[in-house]
Design a protein around this motif. Structure first.
Motif, PDB file in Angstrom:
ATOM      1  N   THR A  38       0.831  -1.208   0.000  1.00 37.41           N
ATOM      2  CA  THR A  38       0.000   0.000   0.000  1.00 37.41           C
ATOM      3  C   THR A  38       0.860   1.250   0.000  1.00 37.41           C
ATOM      4  OG1 THR A  38      -1.750  -1.166   1.209  1.00 37.41           O
ATOM      5  CG2 THR A  38      -1.804   1.246   1.224  1.00 37.41           C
ATOM      6  N   TYR A  39       1.921   1.227   0.776  1.00 40.14           N
ATOM      7  CA  TYR A  39       2.820   2.383   0.820  1.00 40.14           C
ATOM      8  C   TYR A  39       3.464   2.629  -0.547  1.00 40.14           C
ATOM      9  CZ  TYR A  39       6.664   5.459   2.045  1.00 40.14           C
ATOM     10  OH  TYR A  39       7.540   6.516   2.090  1.00 40.14           O
ATOM     11  N   ILE A  40       3.888   1.566  -1.206  1.00 33.32           N
ATOM     12  CA  ILE A  40       4.521   1.723  -2.523  1.00 33.32           C
ATOM     13  C   ILE A  40       3.558   2.378  -3.506  1.00 33.32           C
ATOM     14  CG2 ILE A  40       5.449   0.482  -4.508  1.00 33.32           C
ATOM     15  CD1 ILE A  40       6.561  -1.605  -2.563  1.00 33.32           C
ATOM     16  N   VAL A  41       2.305   1.914  -3.531  1.00 34.04           N
ATOM     17  CA  VAL A  41       1.321   2.438  -4.480  1.00 34.04           C
ATOM     18  C   VAL A  41       0.981   3.898  -4.169  1.00 34.04           C
ATOM     19  CG1 VAL A  41      -1.031   2.193  -5.348  1.00 34.04           C
ATOM     20  CG2 VAL A  41       0.367   0.155  -4.921  1.00 34.04           C
ATOM     21  N   VAL A  42       0.675   4.177  -2.905  1.00 31.67           N
ATOM     22  CA  VAL A  42       0.278   5.539  -2.529  1.00 31.67           C
ATOM     23  C   VAL A  42       1.442   6.511  -2.689  1.00 31.67           C
ATOM     24  CG1 VAL A  42      -0.546   6.979  -0.625  1.00 31.67           C
ATOM     25  CG2 VAL A  42      -1.513   4.697  -0.967  1.00 31.67           C
ATOM     26  N   SER A  43       2.631   6.096  -2.262  1.00 35.32           N
ATOM     27  CA  SER A  43       3.796   6.972  -2.359  1.00 35.32           C
ATOM     28  C   SER A  43       4.140   7.287  -3.806  1.00 35.32           C
ATOM     29  CB  SER A  43       5.000   6.314  -1.668  1.00 35.32           C
ATOM     30  OG  SER A  43       6.167   7.075  -1.843  1.00 35.32           O
ATOM     31  N   ALA A  44       4.010   6.300  -4.695  1.00 34.72           N
ATOM     32  CA  ALA A  44       4.310   6.541  -6.109  1.00 34.72           C
ATOM     33  C   ALA A  44       3.371   7.564  -6.722  1.00 34.72           C
ATOM     34  CB  ALA A  44       4.243   5.230  -6.874  1.00 34.72           C
ATOM     35  N   ARG A  45       2.127   7.609  -6.237  1.00 34.65           N
ATOM     36  CA  ARG A  45       1.175   8.583  -6.768  1.00 34.65           C
ATOM     37  C   ARG A  45       1.395   9.968  -6.169  1.00 34.65           C
ATOM     38  NH1 ARG A  45      -4.595   5.213  -6.722  1.00 34.65           N
ATOM     39  NH2 ARG A  45      -3.994   3.641  -8.297  1.00 34.65           N
ATOM     40  N   LEU A  46       1.650  10.011  -4.875  1.00 36.11           N
ATOM     41  CA  LEU A  46       1.776  11.304  -4.211  1.00 36.11           C
ATOM     42  C   LEU A  46       3.148  11.941  -4.430  1.00 36.11           C
ATOM     43  CD1 LEU A  46       0.008  10.567  -0.793  1.00 36.11           C
ATOM     44  CD2 LEU A  46      -0.939  11.652  -2.839  1.00 36.11           C
ATOM     45  N   ARG A  47       4.192  11.133  -4.441  1.00 32.05           N
ATOM     46  CA  ARG A  47       5.556  11.663  -4.554  1.00 32.05           C
ATOM     47  C   ARG A  47       6.349  10.836  -5.561  1.00 32.05           C
ATOM     48  NH1 ARG A  47       7.999  12.719   1.311  1.00 32.05           N
ATOM     49  NH2 ARG A  47       9.154  14.277   0.105  1.00 32.05           N
ATOM     50  N   PRO A  48       6.056  10.993  -6.835  1.00 36.37           N
ATOM     51  CA  PRO A  48       6.778  10.213  -7.844  1.00 36.37           C
ATOM     52  C   PRO A  48       8.232  10.661  -7.940  1.00 36.37           C
ATOM     53  CG  PRO A  48       5.403  11.865  -8.893  1.00 36.37           C
ATOM     54  CD  PRO A  48       5.060  11.899  -7.428  1.00 36.37           C
ATOM     55  N   GLY A  49       9.038   9.787  -8.540  1.00 36.74           N
ATOM     56  CA  GLY A  49      10.442  10.138  -8.733  1.00 36.74           C
ATOM     57  C   GLY A  49      11.281   9.882  -7.498  1.00 36.74           C
ATOM     58  N   ARG A  50      12.443  10.486  -7.481  1.00 41.28           N
ATOM     59  CA  ARG A  50      13.415  10.286  -6.402  1.00 41.28           C
ATOM     60  C   ARG A  50      13.914  11.636  -5.890  1.00 41.28           C
ATOM     61  NH1 ARG A  50      18.743   6.837  -7.699  1.00 41.28           N
ATOM     62  NH2 ARG A  50      17.357   5.052  -7.353  1.00 41.28           N
ATOM     63  N   GLU A  51      14.321  11.677  -4.637  1.00 46.04           N
ATOM     64  CA  GLU A  51      14.836  12.917  -4.068  1.00 46.04           C
ATOM     65  C   GLU A  51      16.080  13.383  -4.831  1.00 46.04           C
ATOM     66  OE1 GLU A  51      13.321  10.262  -0.704  1.00 46.04           O
ATOM     67  OE2 GLU A  51      14.515  10.065  -2.516  1.00 46.04           O
ATOM     68  N   GLU A  52      16.113  14.676  -5.173  1.00 45.92           N
ATOM     69  CA  GLU A  52      17.279  15.214  -5.873  1.00 45.92           C
ATOM     70  C   GLU A  52      18.418  15.504  -4.907  1.00 45.92           C
ATOM     71  OE1 GLU A  52      16.162  18.579  -8.156  1.00 45.92           O
ATOM     72  OE2 GLU A  52      14.796  17.468  -9.465  1.00 45.92           O
ATOM     73  N   VAL A  53      18.096  16.008  -3.741  1.00 47.39           N
ATOM     74  CA  VAL A  53      19.100  16.303  -2.713  1.00 47.39           C
ATOM     75  C   VAL A  53      18.697  15.572  -1.443  1.00 47.39           C
ATOM     76  CG1 VAL A  53      20.230  18.092  -1.350  1.00 47.39           C
ATOM     77  CG2 VAL A  53      19.602  18.558  -3.717  1.00 47.39           C
ATOM     78  N   VAL A  54      19.584  14.746  -0.902  1.00 42.97           N
ATOM     79  CA  VAL A  54      19.245  13.941   0.273  1.00 42.97           C
ATOM     80  C   VAL A  54      19.912  14.437   1.539  1.00 42.97           C
ATOM     81  CG1 VAL A  54      18.826  11.863  -1.089  1.00 42.97           C
ATOM     82  CG2 VAL A  54      21.129  12.308  -0.226  1.00 42.97           C
ATOM     83  N   GLU A  55      20.913  15.315   1.415  1.00 42.93           N
ATOM     84  CA  GLU A  55      21.624  15.761   2.609  1.00 42.93           C
ATOM     85  C   GLU A  55      22.266  17.121   2.369  1.00 42.93           C
ATOM     86  OE1 GLU A  55      25.010  14.171   5.781  1.00 42.93           O
ATOM     87  OE2 GLU A  55      24.715  13.144   3.866  1.00 42.93           O
ATOM     88  N   PRO A  56      22.149  18.047   3.336  1.00 39.50           N
ATOM     89  CA  PRO A  56      22.859  19.318   3.216  1.00 39.50           C
ATOM     90  C   PRO A  56      24.361  19.086   3.128  1.00 39.50           C
ATOM     91  CG  PRO A  56      21.232  19.411   4.970  1.00 39.50           C
ATOM     92  CD  PRO A  56      21.316  17.977   4.537  1.00 39.50           C
ATOM     93  N   ASP A  57      25.032  19.910   2.335  1.00 43.15           N
ATOM     94  CA  ASP A  57      26.482  19.825   2.139  1.00 43.15           C
ATOM     95  C   ASP A  57      26.898  18.538   1.454  1.00 43.15           C
ATOM     96  OD1 ASP A  57      26.645  22.222   3.485  1.00 43.15           O
ATOM     97  OD2 ASP A  57      27.011  21.263   5.418  1.00 43.15           O
ATOM     98  N   GLY A  58      25.950  17.831   0.825  1.00 38.28           N
ATOM     99  CA  GLY A  58      26.299  16.590   0.128  1.00 38.28           C
ATOM    100  C   GLY A  58      26.644  16.853  -1.320  1.00 38.28           C
ATOM    101  N   ASP A  59      26.688  15.792  -2.118  1.00 36.02           N
ATOM    102  CA  ASP A  59      26.965  15.880  -3.546  1.00 36.02           C
ATOM    103  C   ASP A  59      25.739  15.432  -4.321  1.00 36.02           C
ATOM    104  OD1 ASP A  59      29.520  16.667  -3.007  1.00 36.02           O
ATOM    105  OD2 ASP A  59      30.336  14.633  -3.090  1.00 36.02           O
ATOM    106  N   THR A  60      25.588  15.964  -5.514  1.00 33.14           N
ATOM    107  CA  THR A  60      24.537  15.476  -6.392  1.00 33.14           C
ATOM    108  C   THR A  60      24.957  14.131  -6.960  1.00 33.14           C
ATOM    109  OG1 THR A  60      25.528  16.611  -8.274  1.00 33.14           O
ATOM    110  CG2 THR A  60      23.883  17.825  -7.008  1.00 33.14           C
ATOM    111  N   PRO A  61      24.009  13.327  -7.463  1.00 38.53           N
ATOM    112  CA  PRO A  61      24.380  12.031  -8.040  1.00 38.53           C
ATOM    113  C   PRO A  61      25.390  12.135  -9.165  1.00 38.53           C
ATOM    114  CG  PRO A  61      22.024  12.114  -7.655  1.00 38.53           C
ATOM    115  CD  PRO A  61      22.558  13.496  -7.380  1.00 38.53           C
TER     116      PRO A  61
END
Length: 358
Positions: A252-275
């Protein structure tokens, strides 16, 4: 004729002087190191900073151990609080008995605390750590082999587990090595999560939810094979019901999360690096944005000042010359007015002189 089998260790502890070295504890420790190592690599690839996974694991691991032990003690309370049992044994973690459901649940609480302290999203951290956690479970299950516990039904398959201990109600014989089945299943789940994460760019906790759902599927049929004592509800072991409920929640979480927040986080941590490897310093970024904003405000203020000066200059060019012109135009009038009395005086004198002559 003896059949082929997997031998059990004669004992699960080796004493190094006064220090006991227990196989169960070693498996747990090795699993934690593997989870942190792999999670760190995945976290850096997502744009995080090295060492963040270990820092948060300092919170998650103790909480997870306590949660795992609590779940085991609560669901198997008769082993510690029934007649003839010593409740102190509930604290002897090294003797085995950690429930993965409680470990994940309370471990998530510890991870949440660590993530809040670092200012990073818990779902992104969980996604990075998911394969490492399931690999750690695969290693930890070998601790049950050292303790000769959690085996399945009697069998004569070539990979049968030979149980030699007769303590705690065990019956020596050959049984399905359910610890091995679960270990192999966990390895497969780990590679599944890695593949799916690369293929579908899972984010916002969906990689972790996929791990939970896939693990529950395997745990369901493996749990059905076990013969150790457990509480039953409607003919099924308690862990079977737990696996079904958790599986439904994860899907249920996978289905609901994919609809509400598609894609992936662009920035996961302050002072980090981009992919892609470019550094992302959120503090510096905000400072630069604030600086550019200040520069824009300064430019705008300068423009306003220059406009004000220009307006003043236009006013000075317009009004002052007009005033000066008016003054200049008034001067002839004043001079004319000042000349008129002199002419009138001379006329008066002329008239007086004419009158005297007459």
């Amino acid at each position: 004729m003896d059949i082929a089998y997997i031998p059990s260790p004669s004992h699960g502890v080796v004493h190094l002087g006064p220090i006991p070295l227990r196989g169960y504890a070693f498996c747990i420790i090795i699993g934690v190191f593997v989870a942190v190592w792999l999670g760190n690599k995945r976290w850096i690839a997502r744009g995080g900073r090295p060492g963040t996974v270990a820092d948060i694991a300092v919170w998650a691991v103790p909480f997870g151990l306590v949660g795992g032990r609590l779940y085991h003690v609560i669901t198997d309370y008769e082993l510690y609080f029934s007649d003839g049992r010593d409740w102190v044994d509930a604290f002897k973690v090294w003797q085995g008995g950690l429930g993965i459901w409680g470990a994940i649940a309370l471990g998530a609480v510890g991870a949440w605390i660590g993530c809040r302290r670092r200012g990073i999203p818990l779902p992104a951290w969980a996604d990075a750590l998911a394969p490492g956690i399931v690999f750690a479970q695969a290693i930890g299950r070998w601790g049950n082999w050292f303790n000769q516990e959690l085996y399945g039904k009697a069998t004569d398959v070539p990979w049968a587990l030979h149980i030699t201990s007769s303590t705690d109600g065990r019956v020596p014989g050959y049984y399905h090595p359910t610890f091995l089945y679960e270990s192999l299943w966990c390895v497969g789940v780990g590679f599944l999560v890695i593949w799916a994460d690369r293929r579908f760019k899972l984010g916002h906790g969906r990689a972790f939810a996929l791990y939970v759902a896939a693990y529950c599927v395997g745990r369901g049929w493996i749990e059905y094979m076990r013969v150790d004592d457990a509480h039953h509800i409607l003919g099924l072991r308690l862990n079977d019901w737990t696996a079904m409920v958790v599986f439904l929640l994860a899907v249920t979480y996978i289905v609901v999360s994919a609809r509400l927040r598609p894609g992936r986080e662009e920035v996961v941590e302050p002072d980090g690096d981009t992919p892609d490897g470019d550094a992302v310093d959120l503090d510096k970024k905000s400072d630069s944005e604030a600086g550019s904003k200040a520069d824009d405000e300064a430019d705008e203020t300068t423009d306003k000042k220059s406009d004000a000066k220009k307006s003043d200059a236009e006013k000075s060019d317009g009004k002052k010359p007009d005033a000066k012109t008016d003054t200049e135009s008034d001067e002839p009038a004043q001079s004319a007015q000042s000349e008129e009395p002199e002419e009138s005086v001379e006329a008066t004198r002329g008239e007086a002189e004419s009158a005297k002559k007459v």
